[in-house]
Structures are given as C-alpha cells and as structure tokens.
Design a protein around this motif. Structure first.
Motif, short mmCIF file in Angstrom:
data_model
loop_
_atom_site.label_atom_id
_atom_site.label_comp_id
_atom_site.label_asym_id
_atom_site.label_seq_id
_atom_site.Cartn_x
_atom_site.Cartn_y
_atom_site.Cartn_z
N PHE A 422 0.85 -1.18 0.00
CA PHE A 422 0.00 0.00 0.00
C PHE A 422 0.89 1.24 0.00
CE2 PHE A 422 -2.38 -3.40 1.95
CZ PHE A 422 -3.66 -3.27 1.42
N ARG A 423 0.57 2.15 -0.92
CA ARG A 423 1.31 3.41 -0.97
C ARG A 423 0.58 4.43 -0.11
NH1 ARG A 423 1.42 8.05 -4.30
NH2 ARG A 423 -0.20 7.22 -5.64
N THR A 440 6.08 9.89 1.19
CA THR A 440 5.46 8.71 0.59
C THR A 440 6.15 7.46 1.12
OG1 THR A 440 4.90 9.92 -1.42
CG2 THR A 440 4.92 7.53 -1.56
N TYR A 441 5.34 6.48 1.52
CA TYR A 441 5.86 5.21 2.02
C TYR A 441 5.09 4.07 1.35
CZ TYR A 441 7.83 8.12 5.74
OH TYR A 441 8.51 9.08 6.42
N TYR A 442 5.75 2.94 1.23
CA TYR A 442 5.10 1.72 0.75
C TYR A 442 5.08 0.73 1.91
CZ TYR A 442 5.00 3.13 -4.14
OH TYR A 442 4.73 3.78 -5.32
N LEU A 443 3.88 0.31 2.29
CA LEU A 443 3.70 -0.61 3.41
C LEU A 443 3.39 -2.00 2.87
CD1 LEU A 443 1.44 1.64 5.67
CD2 LEU A 443 3.93 1.47 5.66
N SER A 444 4.15 -2.99 3.31
CA SER A 444 3.92 -4.38 2.91
C SER A 444 3.18 -5.09 4.03
CB SER A 444 5.25 -5.08 2.63
OG SER A 444 5.93 -4.44 1.58
N VAL A 497 5.07 6.01 10.13
CA VAL A 497 3.66 6.00 9.77
C VAL A 497 2.90 5.35 10.92
CG1 VAL A 497 1.92 5.25 8.11
CG2 VAL A 497 4.24 5.75 7.33
N ARG A 498 1.89 6.06 11.42
CA ARG A 498 1.08 5.55 12.52
C ARG A 498 -0.35 5.33 12.05
NH1 ARG A 498 3.93 5.99 17.36
NH2 ARG A 498 5.81 7.28 17.19
N LEU A 499 -1.06 4.51 12.80
CA LEU A 499 -2.40 4.13 12.38
C LEU A 499 -3.32 5.35 12.23
CD1 LEU A 499 -3.04 0.90 14.48
CD2 LEU A 499 -2.48 1.08 12.07
N TYR A 583 11.64 2.38 -3.65
CA TYR A 583 11.05 3.68 -3.95
C TYR A 583 11.84 4.87 -3.43
CZ TYR A 583 9.33 3.94 0.90
OH TYR A 583 9.26 4.00 2.26
N ASP A 584 12.71 4.65 -2.44
CA ASP A 584 13.42 5.75 -1.79
C ASP A 584 14.85 5.85 -2.35
OD1 ASP A 584 14.43 7.72 -0.20
OD2 ASP A 584 13.92 6.77 1.70
#
Length: 637
Positions: A422-423, A440-444, A497-499, A583-584
């Motif tokens: 998820f981006r 921007t982060y990509y979460l696996s 990144v936090r919920l 991505y970074d």
C-alpha cells in the motif's frame, strides 16, 4: 459711409465663413487619414483592461494602460501572457530575492504615474525577456530538458534565476508515487526539442500576425511574417523529430525570432493575442494531462506485468522439466523436521526466489540446517522446480509447493496471493517552510496466503517468512533464539507511519498512535498462532468488513490484518532490516551495509528496468548468471 461700412462687415463675415469651411474640409480629410494610418492607437484613455475571473490568466487580471506609455504597457501585457508558457519556474525564495529591487523600482515608477501596483506583475522579473532567453538557452544547450539545473540566461536581468524542481517533484511524488523519481533518473535528451521550439515560435507569430496585417504602413513586415509562418508550417508538416529538419533550420529560427521581435515593437490587438494564448493554453493543458496519464498507466503496466525475458525463462524451464528425467529429492525428510531452521517464500518469480535463497544460504553459518519452502502457483511450479534442480544452493534443502494442489480445508483460498503493498502519502506536519513536503511510504502487509501457513506446515513450530523482494546480508540463525514474549509475529515496526495517519482506516478498535508493522522479514510462532486462532480471527474480521460494503477488497484486507495482529506483534530490532529500496532514492549507504536484510518494497523492484540503479548491485550479486537459459532469454536484470 454706412453702406461702405456695411459692405466691409459683410466681406469680413464672408471671409470667416470661408476660413471655417476650409478648416472643416481639412479636418474631414485629416481625421480619416489619421485613423487609416493607425494613429488612433495613441488615443488611449486611462483605466484598467480586465480579464474574466474564470480565465486561466487571472494572475494578471488587471493591466494598466496609460496615456504616456501606450506601446510599452501593451507590450507588458502581452509579455505577461507569454510568461505563462515559461516551462521552468524559479524557486519561491529565489523569486523573492530577485524581486526586491524590482519591487522597489516598479513601486516608484507606479507612484510617479499615479497608478496602483499589481503584486502579480511586480513579482515577475522581466517576463518576456525571461521567456525569450529561456527558449534561446534551451535551444543552445543541446536541447536537453534537464530539470533542477541553472538556466544560463544571457541577460543581466535574470542572473541568479535558479531552476529548482523540488516542490514540483514532491507534488508529483504525492500523486504518482515513485514514477516521478524513476522519470528523473531515466530522463533522456529530447529528440524533438527543435520541433517544439519551432511550434512555439509559430504560435507566437500567428498571434501577432493579424494585428500587423492591419497596418498598411507595415506591408513589408506583414509579408515577412507570412513567409516565415508558411515556411515553418511546411517544415513541420514534413517532419516530427529534430533529425527530420533541414540543415539550414537555425537560420530560419533567427529570421523568425527577428520578425517576432520587430512585431512586438508595435501596438497590437491584445484581444486577438489573448484569444490565441487561451487556445494554446487549453490545448497544452489537455495534451500534458493526456501524456501524464498515459505515462503513469504505462509505468504501472511495466511494474505489474512480467517482463518478456522472465516469461521466456519460465517457459524454457517448464519445457526442460518435462523433457528431463524425474529427479528424486534426497532431503525430503528435512521438510517436516521442526528441529531445523525453516524459511517460507511466497513467490511467482523465479529469479527473485533464487536471490532470496542464495543470499540467505550464502551468509548462513551452517547452511545444512536451512530448509526453504517456496509457495508458488501452478503456472510457475514446474519452472521453479527445474530452476532449483539446476541451481542447488550449498547444502540447504529447497521444497517447491504448488498451492493450488495442496489439500486445505478452505478451498476458496487455494490461490497464490503475494504480500500486499500500500502506498501511503501525506503532508509533513513540520512548521518549517524549508522542510515542508509530501512523504510517501510503501507498506507491505500479509496476504491471504500467509494465513494458510499453520495449516500447510502443521508439523512445524516456527518459521521465518521472507518476501521475494528481500536480500539477506547476515546470518539469520539468531532469529530462532528470540524470546518473542508470547507474541505471534516478529516484525519490523515503522513509526514514521502511525495508524492515526491512515485516512481510509476505521478508527474503531485501533490505537491511533500505534506504529505500523511491515512484512518482508517476519518470525512466525506457528504454535502460538494456532493457540490464539489468528487465521480464524482474520476471516471473522474480513467478513465483517465485507458486509459493510463501500470499500475495496485491499482496504478491507488491510484493516482486517491490522485488527488481527493488534497486540500480537513483537518489534524486531532495526538492525535486522532496512526497507524502502524500491522507492526511496536517499537511503544512507552505511545504513544499507549494516542491515541484515534489504527490503525492496515499492514499485521499482530490482529485477525490473525501473529499479533504482544504486541499489541493484546488492540484488544482482546474489543471482546465478551462469545458467544458459538466462543468456538464451536475454535476462539482464
């Protein structure tokens, strides 16, 4: 005497009438002549020329027209309109610095004329000259559209105007993700820079031509403009790239620029120019939007589809498997031995799986204790088996499983699901203007296949799950010695990144200040998993979210996974993994070297052409390039 006096008075009256008639005749002749010669352009009345608020040119909606400087003010208005097409904007701080002296000069000049100062006009340093000098500089600099570099303008008025695309790049990254970074990294020189320059000049000439054609005294200039316009139209109709242009095209550039420069020295019909500029702006916006959407679509297509070379490799290996004699597996008893160290890889990519296994076994103290289980689909099953038969990895045991042929209780889930990515993009909350930007982060996150692991490996108590975009740089044996304090999943947590920052996430049941955890490197306590019924909890949450409707399956799966593993995740030390290599662009080299595993989460995977060049070497050195099928299929990651 009276009669004589009366006769003299009559003569005088007659003379006055004659003179008056002559004056009227002369005026009736001169006034139309003056209008025919265009002198009426000098009879401006003071006031404002307004542009409709709905227009894209609202940034300069009021342009002053004065009695004393009609030609100059009209030229300013036209030049400001032309400035809208300057493709490179200076950084805000540079504009403020460069515009200080200009603001002072413009304010003083406006005070002398008794007219209000327009901030939008004051903030633009010499727009027409910037536009023309930019075009000339762009043409001379081998027509390379390189952003982020200094424009070497030839005039003193724009010295120090630095082209800085940081803010634009951040906005682009927020909207389109890593595509913007890849686009900058793989930018190539334009092949039609001169053609585009010709189109720009042609458009400007067309905008001025109608006004010049109305001036009888400028018949020669009218002919020259018409001739140059026709010449440019002919050249553009015969070619669309710089290589198609005739050798003497540079001289034609000079002629057209000279004609346009001369035309701009005359008063023009601003309504006509404004209309032309609106037309080209609308066309350019539509074209730019189309090409941007097309580029993003093709980028996503390149990311999500298998490269032709990898497809060839899979087909060749599949054919080879059925042509070869069956090979007996010597280490089959290891596959269910709980005393050994078991790794699970969920993948449909042969090369990616091979790199994960090679890098893990290469850095192991005792590779004979390592057992790898590769879960794949039926399409890649035979190719995957053949690859590892041809390319064994030290003393490690490798088992390839076809998930579609496994005997599972829930037949609906007998499909391969790779870890979901998820981006996430959001604006930095830093109050410092210099450091504000979009992150921007990509979460696996685990896929549905992960929840089948306790059933598939029912004889095992603990496994380490590795995503197929991971490269191992250290021995992972100590992971089996971790005390996970009764937790089910040992994972790397990302507190950047936090919920609470996930807008699409329902807040009920979540700790909004909790850090997100990542897949990639996960230590799974299967015994504790079965004890707590984690798979059942996931299915329960997933069905509850699905019944609500209105959300995508991916968003529902994300929420169900986060709810399932809430308070069940053991945070691994940061030294075990570094993520973001997909991505970074700005990960510290020393951080990469010190990490036990490298996670290429993001769109720019290392086996794709889109991969980030400086990170590809860590992945490429763990690939066995000696296999002949790699050269036969032209596999060159």
């Amino acid at each position: 005497m009276k009669g004589g006096g009366g006769g003299g008075g009559g003569k005088r009256r007659w003379r006055v009438l004659v003179v008056g008639v002559l004056v009227l005749i002369i005026l009736s002749t001169l006034v139309p002549l003056a209008f025919l010669l265009g002198l009426h352009n000098g009879f401006h009345s003071p006031g404002f020329v307004t542009v409709q608020p709905s227009s894209p040119f609202d940034s300069f909606n009021r342009i002053n027209a004065t009695k004393h400087h009609p030609q100059r003010d009209l030229s300013v208005r036209v030049d400001e309109v032309l400035h809208r097409f300057n493709p490179v904007l200076p950084k805000k701080s540079d504009i403020n610095l460069d515009s200080r002296d200009m603001n002072r000069t413009s304010t003083t000049d406006s005070k002398k004329r008794g007219l209000p100062v327009s901030p939008a006009v004051v903030a633009i340093p010499s727009p027409a000259k910037v536009q023309m000098d930019y075009v000339k500089t762009k043409t001379k600099a081998s027509y390379k559209g390189v952003q982020g570099k200094t424009v070497n303008a030839s005039h003193k008025g724009v010295q120090g105007a630095i082209v800085n695309a940081d803010e634009t790049q951040r906005t682009c990254q927020l909207k389109y993700g890593s595509y913007c970074l890849w686009r900058e990294e793989n930018k190539e020189p334009l092949r039609d820079a001169k053609v585009k320059h010709m189109k720009d000049l042609l458009f400007v000439a067309r905008a001025y031509y109608p006004s010049i054609a109305k001036m009888p005294s400028q018949s020669k200039l009218t002919r020259d403009m018409k001739q140059n316009i026709q010449e440019f139209e002919r050249i553009l109709s015969e070619g669309s790239a710089d290589a198609d242009l005739p050798p003497q095209v540079d001289k034609k550039f000079q002629k057209m620029e000279a004609v346009i420069s001369k035309a701009k020295s005359f008063p023009v019909d601003c309504n006509n120019v404004d209309k032309k500029l609106r037309q080209i702006l609308d066309l350019t916006d539509d074209e730019a939007s189309f090409h941007m959407k097309q580029s993003v679509f093709l980028y996503q297509l390149a990311v999500q589809t298998m490269p032709k070379s990898l497809h060839c490799l899979s087909m060749r290996l599949t054919v080879e498997y059925f042509k070869s004699a069956p090979v007996e597996i010597e280490d089959s008893e290891k596959f269910s031995d709980p005393s050994l160290l078991h790794f699970v890889i969920i993948s449909d990519n042969i090369l990616a799986s091979s790199v994960v296994i090679n890098s893990t076994a290469l850095h192991a103290r005792e590779s004979k204790n390592f057992v790898f289980h590769v879960l794949t689909d039926e399409q890649n099953y035979f190719a995957m088996k053949q690859w590892f038969i041809r390319n064994p990895c030290k003393q490690a045991a490798i088992q390839v499983l076809n998930i579609e042929k496994l005997e599972l209780d829930n037949s609906d889930t007998k499909k391969l699901y790779l870890p979901a990515e998820f981006r996430v993009s959001f604006t930095s909350g830093d109050n410092n203007l210099a450091s504000q930007g979009n992150r921007t982060y990509y979460l696996s996150i685990f896929s549905q296949t992960h929840y089948l692991l306790p059933e598939i490996f029912h004889k095992l108590k603990k496994v380490v799950v590795l995503d197929h975009d991971v490269v191992v740089q250290r021995d992972l044996s100590p992971l089996w010695e971790l005390d996970m304090e009764g937790k089910v999943n040992g994972a790397l947590k990302s507190c950047s990144v936090r919920l609470g920052q996930l807008k699409s996430l329902k807040r009920e049941g979540f700790d909004t200040n909790a850090c997100l955890w990542m897949s990639g490197l996960n230590v799974i306590d299967l015994a504790r998993w079965r004890e707590l019924g984690v798979s059942e909890s996931y299915l329960k949450f997933y069905k509850q979210q699905m019944s609500g409707g209105g959300e995508s399956r991916e968003a529902i799966a994300l929420q169900a996974t986060l709810l399932t593993f809430q308070d069940k995740v053991y945070a691994l030390d940061d030294k075990w993994a570094v993520s973001g290599l997909g991505y970074d662009y700005y990960i510290n080299t020393q951080t990469i070297k010190n990490a036990a595993t490298l996670h290429y989460n993001g769109n720019m995977k290392p086996w794709l052409e889109l991969g980030i060049p400086q990170y590809k070497s860590y992945w490429r050195k763990n690939l066995n390039r000696e296999d002949r099928f790699l050269s036969d299929c032209n596999v060159n990651p």
